[in-house]
Design a protein around this motif. Sequence first.
Motif, PDB file in Angstrom:
ATOM      1  N   ASP A   3      22.100  32.880  53.013  1.00 41.96           N
ATOM      2  CA  ASP A   3      20.833  32.450  52.432  1.00 41.96           C
ATOM      3  C   ASP A   3      20.386  31.089  52.932  1.00 41.96           C
ATOM      4  N   THR A   4      20.997  30.617  54.033  1.00 40.61           N
ATOM      5  CA  THR A   4      20.546  29.391  54.681  1.00 40.61           C
ATOM      6  C   THR A   4      20.208  29.671  56.137  1.00 40.61           C
ATOM      7  N   LEU A   5      21.182  30.192  56.897  1.00 37.19           N
ATOM      8  CA  LEU A   5      20.881  30.576  58.277  1.00 37.19           C
ATOM      9  C   LEU A   5      20.024  31.842  58.322  1.00 37.19           C
ATOM     10  N   TYR A   6      20.010  32.570  57.231  1.00 41.77           N
ATOM     11  CA  TYR A   6      19.147  33.740  57.141  1.00 41.77           C
ATOM     12  C   TYR A   6      18.679  33.889  55.702  1.00 41.77           C
ATOM     13  N   GLU A   7      17.593  34.595  55.533  1.00 37.26           N
ATOM     14  CA  GLU A   7      17.134  34.930  54.182  1.00 37.26           C
ATOM     15  C   GLU A   7      17.724  36.282  53.813  1.00 37.26           C
ATOM     16  N   GLY A   8      18.542  36.297  52.781  1.00 42.86           N
ATOM     17  CA  GLY A   8      19.200  37.525  52.382  1.00 42.86           C
ATOM     18  C   GLY A   8      18.489  38.215  51.242  1.00 42.86           C
ATOM     19  N   SER A   9      18.789  39.477  51.067  1.00 45.85           N
ATOM     20  CA  SER A   9      18.216  40.224  49.957  1.00 45.85           C
ATOM     21  C   SER A   9      18.992  39.914  48.680  1.00 45.85           C
ATOM     22  N   GLU A  10      18.307  40.017  47.554  1.00 48.28           N
ATOM     23  CA  GLU A  10      18.983  39.810  46.274  1.00 48.28           C
ATOM     24  C   GLU A  10      20.082  40.840  46.070  1.00 48.28           C
ATOM     25  N   HIS A  11      19.952  41.965  46.730  1.00 47.12           N
ATOM     26  CA  HIS A  11      20.946  43.034  46.594  1.00 47.12           C
ATOM     27  C   HIS A  11      22.313  42.583  47.067  1.00 47.12           C
ATOM     28  N   LEU A  12      22.374  41.690  48.072  1.00 44.33           N
ATOM     29  CA  LEU A  12      23.667  41.218  48.569  1.00 44.33           C
ATOM     30  C   LEU A  12      24.436  40.498  47.470  1.00 44.33           C
ATOM     31  N   SER A  13      23.761  39.622  46.743  1.00 43.60           N
ATOM     32  CA  SER A  13      24.424  38.882  45.667  1.00 43.60           C
ATOM     33  C   SER A  13      24.964  39.828  44.608  1.00 43.60           C
ATOM     34  N   SER A  14      24.187  40.861  44.272  1.00 44.13           N
ATOM     35  CA  SER A  14      24.636  41.798  43.244  1.00 44.13           C
ATOM     36  C   SER A  14      25.816  42.627  43.731  1.00 44.13           C
ATOM     37  N   VAL A  15      25.825  42.970  45.023  1.00 41.21           N
ATOM     38  CA  VAL A  15      26.949  43.722  45.587  1.00 41.21           C
ATOM     39  C   VAL A  15      28.219  42.890  45.565  1.00 41.21           C
ATOM     40  N   VAL A  16      28.121  41.651  46.019  1.00 40.27           N
ATOM     41  CA  VAL A  16      29.293  40.774  46.042  1.00 40.27           C
ATOM     42  C   VAL A  16      29.803  40.529  44.626  1.00 40.27           C
ATOM     43  N   ASP A  17      28.881  40.293  43.692  1.00 38.58           N
ATOM     44  CA  ASP A  17      29.283  40.037  42.316  1.00 38.58           C
ATOM     45  C   ASP A  17      29.987  41.252  41.714  1.00 38.58           C
ATOM     46  N   ALA A  18      29.450  42.441  41.965  1.00 39.99           N
ATOM     47  CA  ALA A  18      30.060  43.665  41.441  1.00 39.99           C
ATOM     48  C   ALA A  18      31.444  43.880  42.040  1.00 39.99           C
ATOM     49  N   ARG A  19      31.598  43.588  43.314  1.00 43.42           N
ATOM     50  CA  ARG A  19      32.896  43.774  43.962  1.00 43.42           C
ATOM     51  C   ARG A  19      33.930  42.781  43.439  1.00 43.42           C
ATOM     52  N   MET A  20      33.485  41.583  43.115  1.00 49.03           N
ATOM     53  CA  MET A  20      34.406  40.610  42.512  1.00 49.03           C
ATOM     54  C   MET A  20      34.945  41.142  41.189  1.00 49.03           C
ATOM     55  N   THR A  21      34.048  41.678  40.377  1.00 48.49           N
ATOM     56  CA  THR A  21      34.457  42.216  39.082  1.00 48.49           C
ATOM     57  C   THR A  21      35.401  43.402  39.267  1.00 48.49           C
ATOM     58  N   GLU A  22      35.093  44.279  40.214  1.00 40.09           N
ATOM     59  CA  GLU A  22      35.965  45.425  40.482  1.00 40.09           C
ATOM     60  C   GLU A  22      37.352  44.979  40.901  1.00 40.09           C
ATOM     61  N   PHE A  23      37.420  43.976  41.759  1.00 37.80           N
ATOM     62  CA  PHE A  23      38.720  43.481  42.234  1.00 37.80           C
ATOM     63  C   PHE A  23      39.532  42.909  41.076  1.00 37.80           C
ATOM     64  N   VAL A  24      38.885  42.087  40.249  1.00 39.98           N
ATOM     65  CA  VAL A  24      39.578  41.479  39.112  1.00 39.98           C
ATOM     66  C   VAL A  24      40.069  42.552  38.148  1.00 39.98           C
ATOM     67  N   ALA A  25      39.239  43.564  37.898  1.00 45.71           N
ATOM     68  CA  ALA A  25      39.624  44.638  36.975  1.00 45.71           C
ATOM     69  C   ALA A  25      40.865  45.372  37.477  1.00 45.71           C
ATOM     70  N   ARG A  26      40.890  45.671  38.757  1.00 48.48           N
ATOM     71  CA  ARG A  26      42.043  46.367  39.319  1.00 48.48           C
ATOM     72  C   ARG A  26      43.278  45.470  39.350  1.00 48.48           C
ATOM     73  N   LEU A  27      43.070  44.209  39.693  1.00 54.38           N
ATOM     74  CA  LEU A  27      44.189  43.270  39.776  1.00 54.38           C
ATOM     75  C   LEU A  27      44.857  43.073  38.424  1.00 54.38           C
ATOM     76  N   LEU A  28      44.041  42.853  37.392  1.00 56.35           N
ATOM     77  CA  LEU A  28      44.567  42.540  36.061  1.00 56.35           C
ATOM     78  C   LEU A  28      44.727  43.778  35.184  1.00 56.35           C
ATOM     79  N   GLU A  29      44.322  44.925  35.732  1.00 45.68           N
ATOM     80  CA  GLU A  29      44.429  46.204  35.021  1.00 45.68           C
ATOM     81  C   GLU A  29      43.718  46.146  33.666  1.00 45.68           C
ATOM     82  N   VAL A  30      42.442  45.759  33.747  1.00 46.11           N
ATOM     83  CA  VAL A  30      41.588  45.708  32.553  1.00 46.11           C
ATOM     84  C   VAL A  30      40.290  46.428  32.880  1.00 46.11           C
ATOM     85  N   PRO A  31      39.543  46.861  31.858  1.00 44.97           N
ATOM     86  CA  PRO A  31      38.237  47.486  32.110  1.00 44.97           C
ATOM     87  C   PRO A  31      37.287  46.509  32.799  1.00 44.97           C
ATOM     88  N   GLU A  32      36.314  47.053  33.522  1.00 46.69           N
ATOM     89  CA  GLU A  32      35.407  46.186  34.268  1.00 46.69           C
ATOM     90  C   GLU A  32      34.571  45.283  33.368  1.00 46.69           C
TER      91      GLU A  32
END
Length: 221
Positions: free
Chosen positions: A11-40
Amino acid sequence: MIRHILLDLDDTLYEGSEHLSSVVDARMTEFVARLLEVPEDQALRMRRYYAPRYGSTLTWLSEGCGLPDPLLDAFLEYVHPEDIRPFIRRPEVDETWLAGLEVPFSIFTNAPLEHALRVLSAIDVSPGLFTRIFDVRACGYRGKPHASAYHHVLSSLGIPASASLLVDDREENVRALVGLGGYGVLLLRDGQEGPYPFPTIRSLRELPRILEELDGRLARL
């Protein structure tokens, strides 16, 4: 005078879509859920509680949960899309513009190096144009706005904070370098409004004007 420019990546060298932030955020939550074995939904609540206290989800996993480097690398790999091109609206600059900057410049990103290289490939910019690419691993998995990340970058470049300028789209990252005695420019995106205690731009192409104004002001001190 400014001796080195630190350029944020996403979002500095390029203008990104808002969808990228939501994808990254969702993947972070998925990773944490699997790592800690808790619901998303529980993983999301934990992230929202701990990430602000540690500065980021990555730092929480590193320092709060004690994850070893291989698992931190797995996190970084999981949350950053392998194909970044669909998320790029338009590049902010091209190689000709970058090569015309009169001050040396490096990338300073909270993403891993492989993501930075994918972005540069997608916007047709050679990594060789940059003095260095400082990724989150190079900073000991503590990215912006942690002071230790800035100290590492400045030490590696052999310059004091007062000789550096950061261009970033996140206010807290700019504010952190300014707090260390450096200079910052906030790249505003749609919907962002000031005032801010440091210069703002709407396009990276405004940076030469900011540099000229800043150098002129410093020369009069």
